[in-house]
Design an enzyme around this catalytic site. Structure first.
Site, PDB file in Angstrom:
ATOM      1  CG  HIS A 174      43.031  33.448  43.649  1.00  0.00           C
ATOM      2  ND1 HIS A 174      43.275  32.367  42.867  1.00  0.00           N
ATOM      3  CD2 HIS A 174      41.877  33.981  43.220  1.00  0.00           C
ATOM      4  CE1 HIS A 174      42.306  32.253  41.979  1.00  0.00           C
ATOM      5  NE2 HIS A 174      41.460  33.230  42.169  1.00  0.00           N
ATOM      6  CD  GLU A 190      32.322  46.426  31.193  1.00  0.00           C
ATOM      7  OE1 GLU A 190      33.001  46.409  32.228  1.00  0.00           O
ATOM      8  OE2 GLU A 190      31.882  45.393  30.676  1.00  0.00           O
ATOM      9  CG  ASP A 230      36.765  46.892  31.829  1.00  0.00           C
ATOM     10  OD1 ASP A 230      37.990  46.916  31.646  1.00  0.00           O
ATOM     11  OD2 ASP A 230      36.125  45.841  32.014  1.00  0.00           O
ATOM     12  CB  CYS A 249      28.626  45.674  39.343  1.00  0.00           C
ATOM     13  SG  CYS A 249      28.940  45.679  37.575  1.00  0.00           S
TER      14      CYS A 249
HETATM   15  C1  PEP Z   1      34.050  46.582  35.720  1.00  0.00           C
HETATM   16  O1  PEP Z   1      34.684  46.687  34.664  1.00  0.00           O
HETATM   17  O2  PEP Z   1      33.883  47.523  36.519  1.00  0.00           O
HETATM   18  C2  PEP Z   1      33.445  45.295  36.099  1.00  0.00           C
HETATM   19  C3  PEP Z   1      32.638  45.176  37.124  1.00  0.00           C
HETATM   20  O3  PEP Z   1      33.795  44.210  35.366  1.00  0.00           O
HETATM   21  P1  PEP Z   1      35.200  43.471  35.516  1.00  0.00           P
HETATM   22  O4  PEP Z   1      35.929  44.023  36.710  1.00  0.00           O
HETATM   23  O5  PEP Z   1      34.863  42.036  35.647  1.00  0.00           O
HETATM   24  O6  PEP Z   1      35.879  43.809  34.218  1.00  0.00           O
HETATM   25 MG    MG Z   2      34.558  45.130  33.165  1.00  0.00          MG
END
Ligand code: PEP
Ligand code: MG
Length: 585
Positions: free
Chosen positions: A198, A443, A467, A514
């Protein structure tokens, strides 16, 4: 006359968390310790000890409440984290268990509280997701406030004097950072901390040069010593000589000039030199993040990580609570798209909700019952979330995103549940967007390779590189020991990305990204060249990525990017990506 010895100059290296240069004076923060001793309390004093504990909790609650009320103009991340600390302190379980330990074991309040904290932190330590695991750290920081209060050293700092203060601490909580706001603090450096902590996220949100993970800076630095913090390189220079200061003053001016130029981009569109419009969206964790999103010039929310709003509490949120959070976000985004991702929770997190799950915990939770697998195993919880999202869809442009699909039947089951949620709402005459779009995250390598089955079933896809890289390279993204193997430019990763993007393009299905890779300007051209047109990232990253887009001509970079994705020699890939980034500057 006694001559004072010149201070020794030295440099320390840590994790570059938030870029920029700061030159100032060290302000040492006393090391809050959770190493408390166990004291035995006389039976007649036990209730007094309970009262002492309750008074400390009340004071900390009031202190956090006051900080929370003063957050109007603070970064959204800050508000979110203070909110998490308030929730931890207000959690009746924490107080109840601590009181019980004091009474049953006839021990001091500090010791009882730290025992209970250790239990909670242990549960979080077992979570495989780095981001969620960091929330255990929040519990530690919140409890630390109470321990300080019990010791008679409240955490609040009325004011600290001096110009250009550089806060040097063993560790800092978000609430600590808040108290330093408006106090001429120009930088933060700490001994501990990781990139997803954080403190790191807040420092980035505050746009203050920050270096974490310096190991023993707090012990080596003395109060008021002159420091240079290079947040971009992760370097801390203690007692620099005047020539070094001069050099860094120059670098600081250059950096600030560059940043103010970037800010001017806020209202401009992310359009390439050959006039291709790129969508830049933001990743958020709580509804309050919307302020930062709008300030960043993002065109919408590309990833709302919903699990984060409800962390730190002992139960699952109700449908109404969820609806309120999603409605607020959709409404405040004023018609811009808001992609709400359904819970991406791990197995351990569900332990909180239902004891019956405890026998489902497994050794390897990253490969276990997490994310959509868990949602489908808990149709009641999934249905409540889908209904909440559907209800919120009347208040803005809401889309649903489901994480971690690997099998086609998971999509079919999700779509059936969505249909069930819709028909129940119709039955109750509750309005929602009948045409709401539903997308899936790519992912898992299996989903990337067999992408056709997802393209045929869903309205859009979003690539979760965090991921995808973890599973492709078989490395735990949260394990420091294998962090050096985490490589977005690994040939296998590039082959998968190229395959996902071109397949989606051919099928005419919108595709975005993302994961962290989308917010790194070093990868922007490569991704543009591979055909990506939608990027979602932490709001502070938007200006730099936008600038890179505006300096790029897709027709020129495309052939090279496609060639790079076919290479399987790492050195060649690195060389060609450098070439790609060097042109058209
Ligand atoms: C990812 O896995 O790239 C993703 C955006 O999800 P998180 O980071 O929340 O696992
Ligand atoms: Mg993810």
């Amino acid at each position: 006359m006694k001559e004072s010895k010149p201070a020794i100059s030295f440099a320390l290296h840590g994790l570059p968390i938030s870029g920029g240069i700061a030159i100032g004076q060290a302000h040492l923060v006393s090391q809050a310790t959770l190493e408390v001793s166990r004291l035995t309390i006389a039976p007649r004093m036990v209730e007094k000890e309970v009262t002492r504990f309750e008074t400390a909790m009340t004071n900390v609650r009031a202190e956090l409440g006051a900080i929370k009320n003063n957050l109007e103009n603070s970064p959204a991340e800050m508000r979110a984290f203070i909110h998490v600390h308030c929730m931890i302190i207000e959690d009746p379980e924490l107080s109840k268990a601590t009181r019980q330990i004091i009474r049953e074991q006839r021990c001091n309040a500090e010791w009882a509280l730290v025992q209970q904290m250790n239990l909670l932190v242990e549960q979080f330590d077992r979570i495989d997701d780095a981001y969620l695991r960091e929330r255990g750290h929040d519990i530690r920081q919140a409890v630390e406030r109470v321990v300080r209060e019990l010791a008679g050293h409240p955490a609040s700092r009325k004011s600290i004097k001096g110009e250009n203060l550089i806060v040097v601490a063993h560790d800092l909580s978000p609430a600590d950072m808040m108290t330093f706001k408006n106090m001429n603090v120009v930088s933060f450096v700490t001994d501990v901390g990781a990139t997803t902590s954080h403190t790191a996220i807040l420092a980035r949100g505050m746009d203050i040069p920050t270096v974490l993970g310096l190991h023993n800076a707090r012990q080596l630095i003395r109060d008021k010593e002159t420091l240079i913090v290079d947040g971009t390189r992760g370097v801390l220079i203690v007692n620099p000589d005047p020539r070094i200061i001069e050099e860094y003053e120059l670098r600081k001016t250059q950096f600030e000039l560059e940043r103010s130029k970037l800010k001017l981009l806020k209202t401009t569109h992310a359009t390439t030199l050959d006039k291709i419009k790129i969508d830049l969206l933001a990743n958020i964790e709580v509804p309050e993040d919307v302020t930062t999103v709008l300030e960043s010039g993002a065109e919408g929310v590309g990833l709302f990580r919903t699990e984060f709003i409800f962390l730190g509490r002992g139960d699952m949120p109700s449908e109404d609570e969820q609806f309120e959070a999603y409605r607020k976000t959709a409404k405040n985004m004023e018609g811009r798209p808001v992609v709400i991702r359904t819970f991406d929770l791990g197995n351990d997190k569900v332990l909180h909700v239902d004891e019956a799950h405890s026998d489902r915990r497994r050794e390897n939770p990253a490969l276990g019952l997490r994310s959509v697998r868990l949602s489908l195993a808990e149709p009641k919880i999934f249905l409540a979330q889908l209904r909440a999202i559907l209800r919120a869809s009347k208040f803005g442009k809401v889309k649903i995103l489901v994480p971690m699909f690997s099998h086609a039947f998971q999509v079919d089951q999700t779509l059936a549940l969505l249909e069930q949620a819709k028909s129940s709402l119709r039955g109750e005459k509750i309005a929602f967007d009948e045409d709401i779009e539903i997308g899936g995250m790519i992912e898992v390598p299996a989903a990337a390779l067999a992408i056709g089955m997802f393209l045929r079933r869903l309205d859009f896809l979003s690539i979760g590189t965090n991921d995808l890289i973890q599973y492709t390279l078989a490395i735990n993204r949260a394990d420091e020991q294998v962090a050096n193997l985490y490589d977005p430019l690994h040939p296998a990763v590039l082959m998968l990305l190229s395959h996902i993007i071109s397949s989606a393009e051919k099928a005419g299905v919108p595709i975005s990204m993302c994961g962290e890779m989308a917010g790194d300007p070093n990868f922007t051209r490569l991704l543009l060249g591979l055909g990506l047109r939608q990027f979602s990232m932490f709001p502070a990253r938007i200006p730099a990525v936008k600038q890179r887009i505006k300096q790029s001509d897709i027709s020129e970079i495309e052939p090279l990017a496609r060639r790079i994705a076919r290479l399987d020699e790492p050195a060649k890939i690195a060389e060609q990506v450098e070439k790609l980034n060097a042109t058209q500057q």
